[in-house]
Design an enzyme around this catalytic site. Structure first.
Site, short mmCIF file in Angstrom:
data_model
loop_
_atom_site.label_atom_id
_atom_site.label_comp_id
_atom_site.label_asym_id
_atom_site.label_seq_id
_atom_site.Cartn_x
_atom_site.Cartn_y
_atom_site.Cartn_z
N LYS A 204 0.81 -1.21 0.00
CA LYS A 204 0.00 0.00 0.00
C LYS A 204 0.85 1.26 0.00
O LYS A 204 0.41 2.31 -0.47
CB LYS A 204 -0.95 0.00 1.20
CG LYS A 204 -2.05 -1.05 1.08
CD LYS A 204 -2.89 -0.87 -0.20
CE LYS A 204 -4.06 -1.82 -0.24
NZ LYS A 204 -4.83 -1.71 -1.51
N LYS A 245 -13.65 -6.86 -4.32
CA LYS A 245 -12.87 -6.55 -5.52
C LYS A 245 -12.18 -7.77 -6.09
O LYS A 245 -12.27 -8.05 -7.29
CB LYS A 245 -11.79 -5.48 -5.22
CG LYS A 245 -12.30 -4.11 -4.92
CD LYS A 245 -11.21 -3.06 -4.99
CE LYS A 245 -9.92 -3.44 -4.31
NZ LYS A 245 -10.06 -3.72 -2.87
N THR A 246 -11.48 -8.50 -5.24
CA THR A 246 -10.73 -9.66 -5.72
C THR A 246 -11.67 -10.78 -6.15
O THR A 246 -11.52 -11.36 -7.23
CB THR A 246 -9.78 -10.17 -4.62
OG1 THR A 246 -8.84 -9.13 -4.29
CG2 THR A 246 -9.03 -11.40 -5.08
N ARG A 324 -5.23 -13.54 4.88
CA ARG A 324 -4.89 -13.17 3.50
C ARG A 324 -4.06 -14.24 2.82
O ARG A 324 -3.41 -15.06 3.46
CB ARG A 324 -4.06 -11.87 3.50
CG ARG A 324 -4.80 -10.64 3.98
CD ARG A 324 -5.49 -9.96 2.84
NE ARG A 324 -6.23 -8.79 3.26
CZ ARG A 324 -6.82 -7.95 2.42
NH1 ARG A 324 -6.74 -8.17 1.12
NH2 ARG A 324 -7.49 -6.92 2.86
#
Length: 530
Positions: A204, A245-246, A324
């Site tokens: 990020k 989104k993914t 994640r």
């Protein structure tokens, strides 16, 4: 390797340098039994390795600071919350701490990458760290140069020094937030990280930089995923972490461009990254087969529960809800390489509405598209930031406030210009909750996305949603009877009360942009209480 001089970063010592390590090298070093603490990786039955990141299971935004100097003083968005200034002395002190820590290491990993697919706008980013899995993470997440490109790489445009093992003892007198830090100096073109093991700070951090440099060149910089169909039609999906989104861009009927961060220039939409970083809480092969299959050798799992036999329990959020996986983009079978395509014609805003007010999908006109882009309403989901343990409503301009380095109106301006040039149509999709108290099903959301992509949503009978001032389809093929959110409540007055509360929040939030006629003209396109 003999020509790689780290002393220019203040790093000197008797250490081995592993320059652009292979996945096999990283695997062997991650699994080294001598590793201690959070350096240690565990092999899972999927073939992927798994690591833990300690108390930092998400970004620590309050520990991010940027040096205020002649470059940043009049260009950066100094809002006091997302972007806060620090002195050059504070940066140099923390840089020294990190350099001293890395100088004591037995082995350092130097990974040279590209951030951005297009050669004319990409950044050459060099990462230096002592932890093998962190090198694995950036190898996954950024674009891996070819052997020829590495041979001609030259000096990087930006350098990140990751000193996760070190903390800052002088943070109070330097006006920082805590002993942990992620600091940027745009004059030295460097990021330094200390105290946090979370890999997302590197990812990020570079996105924030692209958000600074590209809009100043008239290029839209977007917190979105993107995919492309057989006919070259491009769809982009804006949204914060956990909004889909993914998941939604990994569509077996389409080709993935990227899952998180993109630019839009005169040639089309292009990915900043070379990998994907997907949430895996409650992951199942049935619901998300592409992500499930991507978790194999060379993928890196973060903060998932793994037993002694290597079995993964994706349903266990005891460490964090923000579990994640990072993996190279080619772990998804249907992709385009290089990761770019033409101009977008479908713009999808993803919002996880914890109030249960928004329709599952709204068809936006041009003014509504601008209004809702500036608002960026969603809910922060548990685990994506430290201290967030349950959904919280928030407004995040450009659907990515935490990563904006220029004023939000700059991102709206560049996006709207591209949308107008290419006749792109915008939609607001709620992936959150409704009156049932349950989250809208992935099956329904996928059917909604299909209707947007194939255009059938435009031919559906429409219904006006009062108070929120939105237009929704009355029926869509494959979608259950939830399109009018009022129908999901036993008592519609309950929806109305919640809608008035949310509308008031929208109205109050939008006041910050109303210092110009263009923004004031957008007010009728938002929620209305009168």
């Amino acid at each position: 390797m003999a020509n790689l001089d780290l002393s220019k970063y203040g790093i000197t010592g008797d250490f081995e340098i592993v320059h652009n390590p292979s996945y096999e090298t990283l695997y062997q070093d991650e699994m080294n039994p001598a590793n201690e603490g959070f350096e240690r990786a565990k092999l899972t039955k999927s073939g992927a390795t798994a690591v833990y990141t300690g108390k930092f299971t998400g970004r620590s935004p309050k520990d991010k600071f940027i040096v205020e100097d002649d470059i940043t003083r009049d260009t950066l968005w100094w809002d006091g919350t997302i972007n806060r200034p620090c002195t050059r002395d504070a940066f140099d002190y923390c840089k020294g701490l990190v350099a001293n820590q890395l100088s004591k290491a037995k082995k350092l990993y130097v990974v040279d990458t590209f951030c951005g697919t297009n050669a004319d706008t990409r950044m050459k980013v060099r990462f230096v760290m002592e932890v093998a899995w962190q090198a694995h993470f950036v190898t996954n997440m950024f674009i891996r140069p070819s052997h020829y490109e590495l041979a001609n790489y030259g000096e990087p445009d930006f350098v990140c020094l990751n000193g996760s093992k070190v903390t800052n003892d002088k943070w109070q007198e330097q006006g920082l937030n805590s002993e942990n830090f992620t600091l940027f100096d745009l004059t030295q073109r460097m990021q330094v990280i200390g105290g946090t093991w979370y890999g997302g700070e590197m990812k990020k951090g570079m996105f924030a930089l692209m958000n600074y440099y590209l809009p100043l060149k008239g290029i839209a910089s977007m917190h979105c995923s993107a995919n492309v169909g057989e006919d070259g039609d491009v769809a982009i999906f804006f949204g914060l972490s956990g909004t889909g989104k993914t998941t939604l861009s990994a569509d077996p009927k389409r080709y993935l461009i990227g899952d998180d961060e993109h630019g839009w220039d005169e040639h089309g939409v292009f990915n900043y990254e070379g990998g994907c970083y997907a949430k895996v809480i409650n992951l199942s092969e049935q619901n998300e087969p592409d992500i499930w299959r991507a978790i194999r050798r060379d993928a890196l799992l973060e903060n998932v529960t793994v037993d002694d036999e290597g079995n993964i329990d994706f349903t266990d959020g005891s460490t964090t809800e923000n579990t994640r996986v990072s993996y190279p983009i080619y772990h998804i079978s249907k992709i385009v390489l290089p990761s770019r395509a033409g101009h977008a014609n479908k713009i999808i805003y993803l919002s996880a509405d914890a109030f249960g007010v928004l329709p599952p999908v709204s068809i936006l006109d041009d003014n509504q598209a601008q209004y809702h882009f500036l608002c960026g309403f969603t809910s922060k989901l548990a685990g994506t930031e430290r201290g967030i343990t349950e959904p919280q409503p928030s407004f995040s301009p450009a659907f990515g406030e935490a990563f904006l380095t220029l004023h939000p109106t700059m991102y709206a301006k560049t996006l709207v210009e591209k949308m107008n040039q290419h006749n792109a149509k915008a939609y607001l999709v709620n992936t959150g909750w409704n009156g049932t108290g349950k989250r809208i099903s992935l099956k329904d959301t996928r059917a909604i996305i299909d209707a947007i992509i194939d255009g059938s949503i435009e031919n559906a009978e429409k219904v006006h949603i009062p108070i929120m001032n939105l237009t929704a389809p009355a029926k869509l093929e494959g979608v259950s009877d939830i399109l009018d959110p009022r129908n999901t409540y036993a008592d519609k007055s309950e929806w109305e009360a919640k809608a008035k509360k949310l509308a008031a929040m929208y109205i109050e939030n939008f006041k910050q942009y109303c210092d110009n006629d263009a923004a004031i003209a957008l007010i009728p396109s938002g929620p209305q209480l009168d």
